[in-house]
Design an enzyme around this catalytic site. Structure first.
Site, PDB file in Angstrom:
ATOM      1  CD  GLN A   1       3.050 -10.338 -46.306  1.00 36.86           C
ATOM      2  OE1 GLN A   1       3.229 -11.248 -45.541  1.00 36.86           O
ATOM      3  NE2 GLN A   1       3.868  -9.405 -46.392  1.00 36.86           N
TER       4      GLN A   1
ATOM      5  CG  PHE B   1       3.843  -9.897 -38.963  1.00 30.52           C
ATOM      6  CD1 PHE B   1       4.313  -8.784 -38.288  1.00 30.52           C
ATOM      7  CD2 PHE B   1       2.876 -10.764 -38.189  1.00 30.52           C
ATOM      8  CE1 PHE B   1       3.368  -8.056 -37.783  1.00 30.52           C
ATOM      9  CE2 PHE B   1       2.308  -9.932 -37.436  1.00 30.52           C
ATOM     10  CZ  PHE B   1       2.434  -8.620 -37.073  1.00 30.52           C
TER      11      PHE B   1
ATOM     12  CD  GLU C   1       7.590 -10.775 -49.577  1.00 32.07           C
ATOM     13  OE1 GLU C   1       7.911 -10.903 -48.580  1.00 32.07           O
ATOM     14  OE2 GLU C   1       7.915 -10.499 -50.507  1.00 32.07           O
TER      15      GLU C   1
ATOM     16  NE  ARG D   1      15.961  -6.153 -47.797  1.00 33.05           N
ATOM     17  CZ  ARG D   1      15.797  -4.807 -47.930  1.00 33.05           C
ATOM     18  NH1 ARG D   1      16.229  -4.025 -47.169  1.00 33.05           N
ATOM     19  NH2 ARG D   1      15.370  -4.341 -48.985  1.00 33.05           N
TER      20      ARG D   1
ATOM     21  CG  PHE E   1      13.393 -10.054 -46.918  1.00 27.23           C
ATOM     22  CD1 PHE E   1      12.117 -10.376 -47.011  1.00 27.23           C
ATOM     23  CD2 PHE E   1      14.081 -10.151 -48.012  1.00 27.23           C
ATOM     24  CE1 PHE E   1      11.804 -11.167 -48.089  1.00 27.23           C
ATOM     25  CE2 PHE E   1      13.844 -10.487 -49.228  1.00 27.23           C
ATOM     26  CZ  PHE E   1      12.497 -11.068 -49.166  1.00 27.23           C
TER      27      PHE E   1
ATOM     28  CB  THR F   1      17.739  -6.882 -53.070  1.00 25.72           C
ATOM     29  OG1 THR F   1      16.748  -7.759 -52.825  1.00 25.72           O
ATOM     30  CG2 THR F   1      18.011  -5.803 -51.863  1.00 25.72           C
TER      31      THR F   1
ATOM     32  CD  GLU G   1      10.811  -5.368 -44.416  1.00 24.60           C
ATOM     33  OE1 GLU G   1      10.939  -4.604 -45.294  1.00 24.60           O
ATOM     34  OE2 GLU G   1      11.297  -6.690 -44.390  1.00 24.60           O
TER      35      GLU G   1
HETATM   36  N1  MTE Z   1       2.349  -4.445 -39.286  1.00 29.58           N
HETATM   37  C1  MTE Z   1       1.189  -5.454 -38.989  1.00 29.58           C
HETATM   38  N2  MTE Z   1       0.331  -4.916 -38.037  1.00 29.58           N
HETATM   39  N3  MTE Z   1       0.927  -6.585 -39.466  1.00 29.58           N
HETATM   40  C2  MTE Z   1       1.863  -7.233 -40.289  1.00 29.58           C
HETATM   41  O1  MTE Z   1       1.784  -8.288 -40.888  1.00 29.58           O
HETATM   42  N4  MTE Z   1       4.113  -6.799 -41.533  1.00 29.58           N
HETATM   43  C3  MTE Z   1       5.458  -5.938 -41.416  1.00 29.58           C
HETATM   44  C4  MTE Z   1       5.181  -4.452 -41.497  1.00 29.58           C
HETATM   45  N5  MTE Z   1       4.285  -4.237 -40.343  1.00 29.58           N
HETATM   46  C5  MTE Z   1       3.219  -6.163 -40.741  1.00 29.58           C
HETATM   47  C6  MTE Z   1       3.188  -4.942 -40.022  1.00 29.58           C
HETATM   48  C7  MTE Z   1       6.134  -6.486 -42.670  1.00 29.58           C
HETATM   49  S1  MTE Z   1       7.115  -7.778 -42.996  1.00 29.58           S
HETATM   50  C8  MTE Z   1       6.500  -5.498 -43.918  1.00 29.58           C
HETATM   51  S2  MTE Z   1       7.109  -6.020 -45.065  1.00 29.58           S
HETATM   52  C9  MTE Z   1       5.344  -4.182 -43.846  1.00 29.58           C
HETATM   53  O2  MTE Z   1       4.589  -4.056 -42.571  1.00 29.58           O
HETATM   54  C10 MTE Z   1       4.610  -4.163 -45.221  1.00 29.58           C
HETATM   55  O3  MTE Z   1       3.615  -3.002 -45.195  1.00 29.58           O
HETATM   56  P1  MTE Z   1       4.330  -1.732 -45.660  1.00 29.58           P
HETATM   57  O4  MTE Z   1       5.127  -1.822 -46.913  1.00 29.58           O
HETATM   58  O5  MTE Z   1       3.153  -0.818 -46.069  1.00 29.58           O
HETATM   59  O6  MTE Z   1       5.085  -1.197 -44.727  1.00 29.58           O
HETATM   60 MO1  MOS Z   2       7.979  -8.052 -45.186  1.00 25.76          MO
HETATM   61  S1  MOS Z   2       9.262  -9.690 -44.485  1.00 25.76           S
HETATM   62  O1  MOS Z   2       9.057  -7.644 -46.551  1.00 25.76           O
HETATM   63  O2  MOS Z   2       6.661  -9.201 -45.670  1.00 25.76           O
END
Ligand code: MTE
Ligand code: MOS
Length: 787
Positions: free
Chosen positions: A214, A245, A249, A327, A361, A465, A735
């Site tokens: 990520q 997810f 990161e 957070r 988070f 943040t 999220e």
């Molecule tokens: N959706 C899928 N299919 N797979 C993922 O790993 N990660 C989540 C969310 N949705 C995730 C997901 C998390 S933790 C975040 S922070 C956001 O997607 C990141 O992507 P975005 O900023 O484009 O929403």
């Molecule tokens: Mo999502 S926990 O901020 O990668």
């Protein structure tokens, strides 16, 4: 082997409206197996394979460098072994504080910590050698739990807190009080594609890392620091992840650093792909929390003052524990105005994997705290929790008559409040009142099966943040045939970011989405990019793309004006053409002419989120650019004899602003609800007494599956434009909807309460596994004299 069938993408060929529901740009590849994940990249000749030697103890001093090199090198197929001593530069994979060695140095601090990297001719040989290797270590006493850490004052960083008004006085003066402790569990990210890096040396000491990550920029900088290279020597490429997810990161670095070290030392390509057991043993999970609360309230259930202690298990290093716990503090209010608050947040250091980012988070944990409080107030007063929720919602001061009822505990004025409207719409769409009555009627006639229902709202703040991370970049390239390559700093992990970005790009140029390819994330195209996290991917990268397309339109206008014989200011772009002077010229003719006219057809875009200004040391100020809202109703049925339960139905109203892509957003909402429900009801990390994680595979760690998705699963998007000028006035989606899963947990509590005729207050910690449900039923029945 037959050549694979090539299927063209399914994107529309005409210019579509903003916010169109088009398919994921890789859908055709996902379903045919044509999508390239890191492990699918054809390997370069001479590729070697790596595996990690892991600490067998939770805490210990390594004897020497901790391994017997000779013995390992003798193992079948082994080519090399590296430890901390072989790292030429900085031994770190800590994303913020550099306290996290990627190979243990002198001491080990959790079971599974990487001690050495073994490289072999085949992956199986590397794994066998790593499994066989004995780690030489003098075992020390570990600290494993939040309680042990609190007692030993073992913290990864100092406590933080928030004080609003005089909470102690407000509680003392309140007509009613509750006091208690609850807990939320850890959660494994369980991305389907495990952690992997393929490191390929390039000429002149350079290195390319193909990494499931990520945060390519983080992997790039850390590899450069570890190998005494400069950042421009290292390129990180990620076309897509099979899920992140939050787990990729910071944690992708554990693997990218070891692969980079081995490849650099040997000047050979090295692939490090861990199996699921190692992945779950080595990487961090969602922080589990202990939440102590003492709350004073009036006879209606209005909270007057709250004293709350949060303590989370951070593991052995800082990782993202600072912002995660911050957070949690910033979401302890959820949708509710808490007039007086004393909040303390402890960040406990334990000899476990360093807990890391996970969707939400820290927000979900904070919100779980206040929702537990609300639920308990309602049970104490014998009211429907929804009544108590509504009573405590943020309110316009002109209605409440109190000046700060729209101001959070961290002093941010909420400008876009729609929480009450979202709840009202959901009450209506889900027929909440009628269904509560039906649940009561069912419970009155059913002896051992009981039903429960809960409506839980959410408010989630959008922005990193760490203010400086709120920036995005893009590189827009147009070829003379009119096809467009759109690059941005974000990464695709299944959330559909690249589809949304293609839409934003196409809209900005007035062309159809099929003309736009969003290419792999590459640290050489967009530099210094923030991690794709905090749900900000579409906001910051989309805005950078809008900035790039705006610049490109200005460059193309004079070209179009000459072709159309009109003034440049008149030119507009839509439907795969430029228009002006009552005529049109096709997009591809325009781009060809632009090339002939020697107009530069690549441009970079940039964006930084304005307005946010926040002091993270005192947790005070405008932390968030805007908020997302949502609410869910869950209805469940439990068997009070076994603790088994069934999710009968889910209704959701969720605010994503003006959606860039409603199909993708609904998918995110459904998936996030299920993931949140899994966290609170079935996923459980179990440890032995010496700090070994026992649930390190799908056989012992239960995540929700397709069969757990209820047939009745209605998702509505709340009709609401973001007040802020985000792409199409959308809001972040990634999220926030995870916290809709809270409603499943509180519906279960409601069903447990029903098992004792709502005569006693249910105390149940998360996850509400069948065991906990059964024990909770027995306890309330005993308390109510029904045992
Ligand atoms: N959706 C899928 N299919 N797979 C993922 O790993 N990660 C989540 C969310 N949705 C995730 C997901 C998390 S933790 C975040 S922070 C956001 O997607 C990141 O992507 P975005 O900023 O484009 O929403
Ligand atoms: Mo999502 S926990 O901020 O990668």
């Amino acid at each position: 082997m037959n050549a694979p069938i090539l299927i063209k993408n399914l994107l529309p060929t005409t210019h579509v409206q903003q916010g169109a529901e088009i398919v994921h740009e890789s859908a055709h590849l996902h379903v045919t197996g044509g999508a390239t994940y890191t492990d699918d990249i054809p390997e370069v000749a001479g590729t070697l394979y790596a595996a990690l030697i892991k600490s067998p103890v939770a805490h210990g001093e390594l004897i020497g460098e901790g391994i017997d090199r000779e013995a390992i090198l003798k193992a079948h197929g082994v080519v090399a072994v590296f430890t901390a001593r072989d790292i030429p530069g900085e031994n770190n994979c800590g994303p913020i504080v550099h306290d996290d060695p990627f190979l243990a140095d002198g001491k080990v601090e959790f079971v599974g910590q990487a001690v050495a990297v073994v490289v072999a001719r085949e992956m199986i040989y590397a794994r066998e050698a790593a499994a066989k290797a004995k780690v030489q270590v003098k075992e020390l006493q570990p600290i494993l739990t939040i309680e042990e850490a609190l007692a030993a004052q073992s913290f990864v960083m100092p406590a933080k807190g928030i004080v609003r008004g005089d909470a102690a006085a407000a509680i003392a003066a309140a007509p009613r009080k509750i006091k208690g402790t609850t807990r939320t569990g850890q959660q494994e990210q369980f991305y389907l594609e495990g952690q992997i890096t393929y490191a390929v040396p390039r000429e002149d000491g350079q290195l390319t890392l193909y990494c499931s990550t990520q945060h390519p920029d983080g992997n790039q900088r850390e590899a450069a620091a570890a190998l005494n290279l400069t950042t421009n020597d290292v390129e990180v490429i990620c076309r897509r992840m099979g899920g992140g997810f939050g787990g990729k990161e910071g944690n992708a670095s554990i693997f990218s650093q070891s692969a980079a070290l081995a490849a650099f030392k040997l000047q050979k390509p090295v692939k490090l792909r861990v199996n699921r057991d190692d992945d779950m043993t080595i990487t961090g999970k969602r922080h589990d929390f202990r939440i102590d609360y003492e709350v004073g309230f009036d006879d209606n259930g209005r909270i007057l003052g709250a004293d709350i202690m949060l303590a989370s298990r951070c593991g052995y290093s800082v990782d993202y524990s600072g912002p995660v716990n911050d957070r949690a503090c910033l979401h302890i209010d959820n949708c509710y105005h808490i007039p007086a608050l004393k909040l303390v947040s402890h960040r406990c250091k334990t000899n476990t994997q360093s807990a890391t980012a996970f969707r939400g988070f820290g927000g979900p944990q904070g919100m779980f705290g206040i929702e537990t409080v609300i639920d308990e107030i309602a049970a104490t007063l014998g009211k429907d929790p929804l009544e108590v929720r509504k009573l405590n919602l943020y309110k316009d001061p002109s209605i409440s008559g109190t000046p700060d009822t729209m101001t959070t505990q961290y002093n941010q004025l909420i400008e876009d409040w729609v929480g009450d409207k979202v709840i009202a719409q959901l009450e209506q769409e889900s027929r909440y009142a009628k269904r509560r009555a039906e649940v009561q009627a069912f419970n009155a006639q059913s002896k051992s099966r009981k039903r429960g229902i809960a409506l839980v709202p959410l408010k989630f703040g959008i922005s990193f943040t760490a203010t400086h991370l709120n920036q995005g970049g893009a590189l827009l390239v147009i070829y003379m045939d009119g096809s467009v390559s759109c690059n941005h700093g974000g990464t695709e992990m299944g959330q559909g970011l690249n589809t949304k970005m293609a839409q934003v790009c196409a809209d900005g140029l007035g062309i159809s989405v099929d003309k736009v390819r969003v290419t792999a994330t590459d640290s050489q195209k967009v530099p210094n990019a923030s991690a794709t996290s905090a749900s900000s991917g579409a906001d910051i990268n989309g805005a950078a793309i809008m900035n790039a397309t705006a610049q490109m339109r200005e460059r193309l206008k004079p070209v179009a004006a000459r072709m159309l014989r009109c003034a440049a200011e008149e030119v507009t772009f839509a439907n795969n053409a430029a228009h002006g002077g009552g005529q049109s010229v096709e997009w591809s003719a325009l781009t060809k002419q632009a090339w002939l006219d020697r107009v530069g057809l690549s441009v970079t875009g940039f964006y930084m989120t304005p307005e946010i200004k926040y002091d993270f040391t005192t947790l005070n100020g405008r932390a968030f650019y805007y908020y997302c809202y949502g609410a869910a109703v869950s209805e469940v049925e439990i068997d009070t004899r076994t603790g088994e339960w069934w999710l009968k139905g889910v209704d959701i109203v969720h605010d994503v602003g003006r959606s860039i892509n409603p199909g993708i957003d609904k998918g995110q909402i459904e998936g996030a609800y299920i993931q949140g429900m899994g966290w609170l009801t079935m996923e459980e990390c179990i440890w032995d007494k010496k700090g070994k994680l026992l649930t390190h595979g799908p056989s012992t760690y239960k995540i929700p599956v397709a069969g757990d998705v209820p047939e009745h699963f209605n998702v509505s998007l709340f009709d609401n434009a973001n007040l802020k000028p985000t792409p199409f006035h959308s809001k972040a989606t990634g999220e926030p909807p995870l916290m809709l899963g809270l409603s499943a947990f509180f519906a279960l509590k409601d069903a447990v309460a029903a098992s004792a005729g709502h005569k006693s207050v249910v105390r149940m910690e998360a996850p509400a596994t069948p065991e906990r449900i059964l024990l909770a039923c027995e306890k309330v029945r005993a308390e109510a004299g029904l045992a």
